[in-house]
Enzyme design. Structure first.
Site, short mmCIF file in Angstrom:
data_model
loop_
_atom_site.label_atom_id
_atom_site.label_comp_id
_atom_site.label_asym_id
_atom_site.label_seq_id
_atom_site.Cartn_x
_atom_site.Cartn_y
_atom_site.Cartn_z
N SER A 285 28.18 -48.03 -29.52
CA SER A 285 27.22 -48.64 -30.11
C SER A 285 27.41 -48.90 -31.57
O SER A 285 28.45 -48.41 -32.06
CB SER A 285 25.71 -48.05 -29.81
OG SER A 285 25.94 -46.85 -30.83
N LYS A 286 26.69 -49.48 -32.27
CA LYS A 286 26.48 -49.87 -33.57
C LYS A 286 26.83 -48.56 -34.47
O LYS A 286 27.63 -48.61 -35.21
CB LYS A 286 25.26 -50.58 -34.10
CG LYS A 286 25.30 -52.19 -33.68
CD LYS A 286 24.74 -52.82 -34.92
CE LYS A 286 24.90 -54.38 -34.91
NZ LYS A 286 26.06 -55.01 -35.21
N ARG A 287 26.36 -47.57 -34.03
CA ARG A 287 26.25 -46.28 -34.81
C ARG A 287 28.07 -45.72 -34.71
O ARG A 287 28.26 -45.13 -35.63
CB ARG A 287 25.50 -45.30 -33.86
CG ARG A 287 25.24 -44.12 -34.33
CD ARG A 287 23.89 -43.45 -33.19
NE ARG A 287 24.20 -43.71 -32.02
CZ ARG A 287 24.96 -42.53 -31.15
NH1 ARG A 287 25.30 -41.71 -31.69
NH2 ARG A 287 25.04 -43.12 -30.03
#
Ligand code: GLU
Length: 491
Positions: free
Chosen positions: A245-247
């Site tokens: 994910s973006k994380r």
């Protein structure tokens, strides 16, 4: 006869091109280029509500940016709905599919009931054997209908080129919808018809599609098409082994571009997500990738996304490019960040080239030229706190900087050696070490405590800018000192 090598990338234009999609596209492209085959692009846009023109544009821009060119004309599934319907009708006529009138609400209720009883849910076949009379009644009542595929008994077995033999028990798969009540085909049906009609020899895609493959194989069989081969690429996880994910720093291709990554670095990085050349090479050019690419090199294990590796690779590619080669990209980046205007005169051109030369060894992304080098183009807007404490605390600083400004204003030329001589001579006259001038000057000119050679920097900035920034710093230092002086006097 062996089929011509033909692969495809089939994105749904419902979102931006992200790491997983771009990797699928790249693997297919590498495969086609390696074996002299064709790479087709097919837009799976039958779901008109979720598809958008912006998402399509972002996908096309992303592919172009990476240099993944496609062969033949791009296919839009939305323009071929009639064709899919015809194949659904054929299956209906042959008794391989049937109309189903079950309402979505009723199906949802049954699904929930199954969940409650911890039974796996599949369509229960209510409409599988409707009599003609029952069907006529439902039709008369205007009940919406879908077309369902009649899943045959037995097993579906195939050889996945990555995972080996895969076996699915057909009775775990309920009769599935192939044509919706609004007359639109579902993904399975449209994908099979297109893959078959365009002669795709290998379907190479993410293994989130593994469970679709038995359904698709049944459709190939029912439609009388010969099936392609399949290779399912492992998923990409974050370093914590959770869904990417973006994380984890995963972004859309548009964002990578905006952040200052070079396409050749991104291509290299994507290629290594779940594939390896079989030796320990990491930095590979596109030609080396084409040459080394093979399905055998694809791992069964999940790939781990490591943002630092991307940065490292990008730094390598940046350093490899000459300043002239980087010029266009750096100018674009500086413009995007408001450090350069549209017009570039000879002086700005020189300044950009020198900036690249002076910073190239230290940057990892194009945007680092902005972060590390904004002061080449703009007076500093702030001075580093640590630097102020260290280099501007001496009460003599304002006077010394004033002496530097006066000295430099009087210079005829403004080349590195002239500047250096003037500054060193001045330090000698003031009976201080050159460092006691160099550090405060650097802070005044760049707002920072470190950077490229100071005298080189001064030459690039030019006399006028250097003197202006020194004066600004002197004013700043004085303004900072005054309140203190007052408080000292008052106590
Ligand atoms: N449109 C599907 C997707 O974007 C394509 C799946 C496939 O390659 O068959 O996931």
């Amino acid at each position: 006869m062996t089929k011509e090598v033909k692969v495809r990338f089939a994105p749904s234009p419902t979102g931006y091109l992200h790491v997983g999609g771009a990797r699928t596209a790249l693997f297919n492209w590498l495969y086609a280029r390696k074996y002299g085959g064709k790479f087709l692009l097919r837009i799976e846009d039958t779901d008109q509500e979720r598809s958008s023109a912006e998402a399509l544009q972002a996908i096309l821009d992303g592919l172009k940016w990476l240099g993944l060119d496609w062969d033949e004309e791009m296919i839009f599934q939305s323009k071929r709905v009639e064709l899919y319907r015809r194949y659904c009708q054929n299956l209906l006529q042959e008794g391989k599919a049937y109309y189903c009138y079950c309402s979505p609400e009723r199906l949802e209720e049954k699904r929930r009931q199954a969940q409650k009883e911890k039974r796996p849910w599949k369509y229960d076949g209510t409409c599988r054997a409707l009599s003609d009379k029952e069907r006529e009644r439902l039709e008369r009542d205007g009940i919406p209908r879908v077309i369902r595929f009649r899943v045959p008994e037995g097993k579906t077995i195939f050889q996945d080129l990555v995972h080996g033999e895969v076996v699915f028990e057909n009775d775990t798969i309920g009769d599935f919808v192939i044509l919706r009540s609004d007359g639109h085909p579902v993904y399975q049906m449209a994908a099979v018809v297109d893959d078959a009609l365009t002669g795709i020899s290998l379907v190479l895609r993410g293994d989130d599609h593994l469970s679709n493959t038995p359904k698709q194989l049944m459709l190939y069989e029912a439609l009388g098409f010969s099936a392609p081969r399949f290779a399912h690429v492992p998923q990409i996880l974050g370093p914590d082994r959770k869904r990417l994910s973006k994380r984890h720093g995963a972004k859309s291709l548009t964002e990578y571009k905006m952040e200052g990554y070079l396409p050749e670095a991104v291509v290299n990085f994507l290629a290594l997500l779940g594939w390896s050349p079989g030796d320990n090479r990491e930095k590979m050019t596109i030609d080396e990738l084409i040459d080394a690419f093979s399905i055998e090199g694809i791992s069964k294990k999940s790939a781990i996304f490591d943002e630092r590796k991307l940065e490292w690779l990008n730094g390598q590619y940046l350093r490899e490019r000459s300043s002239k080669d980087l010029f266009k990209d750096v100018v674009e980046t500086l413009r995007t960040h408001g450090l350069l205007g549209e017009e570039i005169d000879d002086q700005s051109r020189e300044r950009v080239l020198t900036t690249i030369d002076l910073l190239k060894e230290r940057v990892r992304k194009l945007t680092d030229f902005v972060d590390l080098g904004s002061y080449f183009f703009q007076d500093p807007v702030a001075y580093e706190e640590k630097g102020k404490r260290k280099h501007w605390a001496d009460p003599a600083v304002a006077v010394r900087l004033q002496a530097v400004a006066d000295e430099l204003s009087n210079l005829d030329g403004f080349a590195v050696d002239e500047i250096e001589k003037a500054v060193r001579n001045l330090a000698g006259r003031l009976k201080i070490g050159a460092g006691e001038l160099i550090h405060p000057i650097r802070l005044a000119l760049s707002g920072r405590t470190f950077g490229p050679g100071l005298f080189e920097l001064m030459e690039v900035l030019g006399k006028e800018t250097v003197v202006r920034r020194l004066r600004k710093a002197i004013d700043y230092v004085k303004a900072q000192k005054e309140p203190n002086d007052i408080s000292v006097k008052a106590s």
